[in-house]
Design a protein around this motif. Structure first.
Motif, PDB file in Angstrom:
ATOM      1  N   GLY A  29      47.171  -7.776  24.688  1.00  0.00           N
ATOM      2  CA  GLY A  29      48.341  -8.632  24.509  1.00  0.00           C
ATOM      3  C   GLY A  29      48.655  -9.441  25.758  1.00  0.00           C
ATOM      4  O   GLY A  29      48.989 -10.630  25.679  1.00  0.00           O
ATOM      5  N   GLU A  30      48.555  -8.818  26.917  1.00  0.00           N
ATOM      6  CA  GLU A  30      48.803  -9.526  28.171  1.00  0.00           C
ATOM      7  C   GLU A  30      47.720 -10.571  28.433  1.00  0.00           C
ATOM      8  O   GLU A  30      48.011 -11.657  28.956  1.00  0.00           O
ATOM      9  N   LEU A  31      46.484 -10.260  28.055  1.00  0.00           N
ATOM     10  CA  LEU A  31      45.399 -11.230  28.193  1.00  0.00           C
ATOM     11  C   LEU A  31      45.666 -12.446  27.317  1.00  0.00           C
ATOM     12  O   LEU A  31      45.476 -13.586  27.743  1.00  0.00           O
ATOM     13  N   LYS A  32      46.137 -12.219  26.100  1.00  0.00           N
ATOM     14  CA  LYS A  32      46.474 -13.331  25.210  1.00  0.00           C
ATOM     15  C   LYS A  32      47.531 -14.232  25.844  1.00  0.00           C
ATOM     16  O   LYS A  32      47.434 -15.454  25.797  1.00  0.00           O
ATOM     17  N   THR A  33      48.549 -13.631  26.437  1.00  0.00           N
ATOM     18  CA  THR A  33      49.603 -14.397  27.097  1.00  0.00           C
ATOM     19  C   THR A  33      49.035 -15.214  28.252  1.00  0.00           C
ATOM     20  O   THR A  33      49.364 -16.399  28.417  1.00  0.00           O
ATOM     21  N   LYS A  34      48.154 -14.596  29.026  1.00  0.00           N
ATOM     22  CA  LYS A  34      47.538 -15.284  30.166  1.00  0.00           C
ATOM     23  C   LYS A  34      46.692 -16.464  29.683  1.00  0.00           C
ATOM     24  O   LYS A  34      46.750 -17.555  30.252  1.00  0.00           O
ATOM     25  N   LEU A  35      45.919 -16.263  28.629  1.00  0.00           N
ATOM     26  CA  LEU A  35      45.086 -17.338  28.100  1.00  0.00           C
ATOM     27  C   LEU A  35      45.938 -18.454  27.499  1.00  0.00           C
ATOM     28  O   LEU A  35      45.624 -19.631  27.653  1.00  0.00           O
ATOM     29  N   ALA A  36      47.007 -18.090  26.813  1.00  0.00           N
ATOM     30  CA  ALA A  36      47.876 -19.085  26.186  1.00  0.00           C
ATOM     31  C   ALA A  36      48.534 -19.990  27.223  1.00  0.00           C
ATOM     32  O   ALA A  36      48.830 -21.155  26.939  1.00  0.00           O
ATOM     33  N   SER A  37      48.745 -19.475  28.432  1.00  0.00           N
ATOM     34  CA  SER A  37      49.352 -20.298  29.475  1.00  0.00           C
ATOM     35  C   SER A  37      48.342 -21.266  30.094  1.00  0.00           C
ATOM     36  O   SER A  37      48.729 -22.239  30.727  1.00  0.00           O
ATOM     37  N   SER A  38      47.036 -21.006  29.873  1.00  0.00           N
ATOM     38  CA  SER A  38      45.993 -21.861  30.442  1.00  0.00           C
ATOM     39  C   SER A  38      45.367 -22.823  29.429  1.00  0.00           C
ATOM     40  O   SER A  38      44.834 -23.851  29.809  1.00  0.00           O
ATOM     41  N   TYR A  39      45.396 -22.450  28.159  1.00  0.00           N
ATOM     42  CA  TYR A  39      44.740 -23.241  27.117  1.00  0.00           C
ATOM     43  C   TYR A  39      45.701 -23.462  25.956  1.00  0.00           C
ATOM     44  O   TYR A  39      46.635 -22.703  25.757  1.00  0.00           O
ATOM     45  N   ASP A  40      45.416 -24.472  25.157  1.00  0.00           N
ATOM     46  CA  ASP A  40      46.225 -24.773  23.984  1.00  0.00           C
ATOM     47  C   ASP A  40      45.649 -24.045  22.777  1.00  0.00           C
ATOM     48  O   ASP A  40      44.984 -24.634  21.933  1.00  0.00           O
ATOM     49  N   PHE A  41      45.887 -22.737  22.712  1.00  0.00           N
ATOM     50  CA  PHE A  41      45.364 -21.899  21.638  1.00  0.00           C
ATOM     51  C   PHE A  41      46.435 -21.707  20.576  1.00  0.00           C
ATOM     52  O   PHE A  41      47.289 -20.838  20.690  1.00  0.00           O
ATOM     53  N   ALA A  42      46.383 -22.520  19.532  1.00  0.00           N
ATOM     54  CA  ALA A  42      47.404 -22.468  18.489  1.00  0.00           C
ATOM     55  C   ALA A  42      47.354 -21.182  17.670  1.00  0.00           C
ATOM     56  O   ALA A  42      48.387 -20.638  17.296  1.00  0.00           O
ATOM     57  N   ASN A  43      46.172 -20.646  17.396  1.00  0.00           N
ATOM     58  CA  ASN A  43      46.049 -19.492  16.501  1.00  0.00           C
ATOM     59  C   ASN A  43      45.643 -18.202  17.212  1.00  0.00           C
ATOM     60  O   ASN A  43      45.168 -17.278  16.564  1.00  0.00           O
ATOM     61  N   LEU A  44      45.842 -18.122  18.495  1.00  0.00           N
ATOM     62  CA  LEU A  44      45.412 -16.927  19.220  1.00  0.00           C
ATOM     63  C   LEU A  44      46.114 -15.671  18.716  1.00  0.00           C
ATOM     64  O   LEU A  44      45.506 -14.610  18.623  1.00  0.00           O
ATOM     65  N   ASP A  45      47.382 -15.775  18.344  1.00  0.00           N
ATOM     66  CA  ASP A  45      48.116 -14.604  17.858  1.00  0.00           C
ATOM     67  C   ASP A  45      47.589 -14.096  16.524  1.00  0.00           C
ATOM     68  O   ASP A  45      47.799 -12.944  16.168  1.00  0.00           O
ATOM     69  N   HIS A  46      46.903 -14.949  15.780  1.00  0.00           N
ATOM     70  CA  HIS A  46      46.369 -14.565  14.475  1.00  0.00           C
ATOM     71  C   HIS A  46      44.909 -14.133  14.543  1.00  0.00           C
ATOM     72  O   HIS A  46      44.343 -13.712  13.536  1.00  0.00           O
ATOM     73  N   ALA A  47      44.309 -14.248  15.711  1.00  0.00           N
ATOM     74  CA  ALA A  47      42.893 -13.920  15.855  1.00  0.00           C
ATOM     75  C   ALA A  47      42.674 -12.406  15.894  1.00  0.00           C
ATOM     76  O   ALA A  47      43.497 -11.662  16.437  1.00  0.00           O
ATOM     77  N   MET A  48      41.569 -11.981  15.300  1.00  0.00           N
ATOM     78  CA  MET A  48      41.139 -10.586  15.434  1.00  0.00           C
ATOM     79  C   MET A  48      40.580 -10.432  16.843  1.00  0.00           C
ATOM     80  O   MET A  48      40.008 -11.377  17.397  1.00  0.00           O
ATOM     81  N   THR A  49      40.742  -9.254  17.416  1.00  0.00           N
ATOM     82  CA  THR A  49      40.281  -9.014  18.769  1.00  0.00           C
ATOM     83  C   THR A  49      39.287  -7.858  18.777  1.00  0.00           C
ATOM     84  O   THR A  49      39.541  -6.814  18.169  1.00  0.00           O
TER      85      THR A  49
END
Length: 77
Positions: A29-49
């Motif tokens: 979850g923290e990695l997702k937040t870090k990536l979202a601040s660097s890239y325009d990832f619209a669907n990152l929260d919906h992605a399987m990990t």
């Protein structure tokens, strides 16, 4: 270092199929937040990990050398 594999629109948004960053000790979850601040990832929260080729949860803690894959939802018919 953590290697992050990106697919579909996430790959297009990052301009690369893989990014590496210092994220050891962070949760998925923290990695997702870090990536979202660097890239325009619209669907990152919906992605399987997946971490090291096994599906994982948001609270999975990452270690140096881990490979994280974000697989966005797909549609089709």
């Amino acid at each position: 270092m953590i290697n992050v594999l990106l697919f579909a629109e996430l790959q297009e948004a990052a301009g690369s199929e893989q990014v590496s960053l210092d994220a050891a000790g962070l949760s998925v979850g923290e990695l997702k937040t870090k990536l979202a601040s660097s890239y325009d990832f619209a669907n990152l929260d919906h992605a399987m990990t997946a971490v090291n080729e096994e599906y994982s949860r948001e609270d999975t803690v990452l270690k140096s050398g881990d490979v994280v894959a974000f697989i966005p939802p797909v549609s089709g018919g």
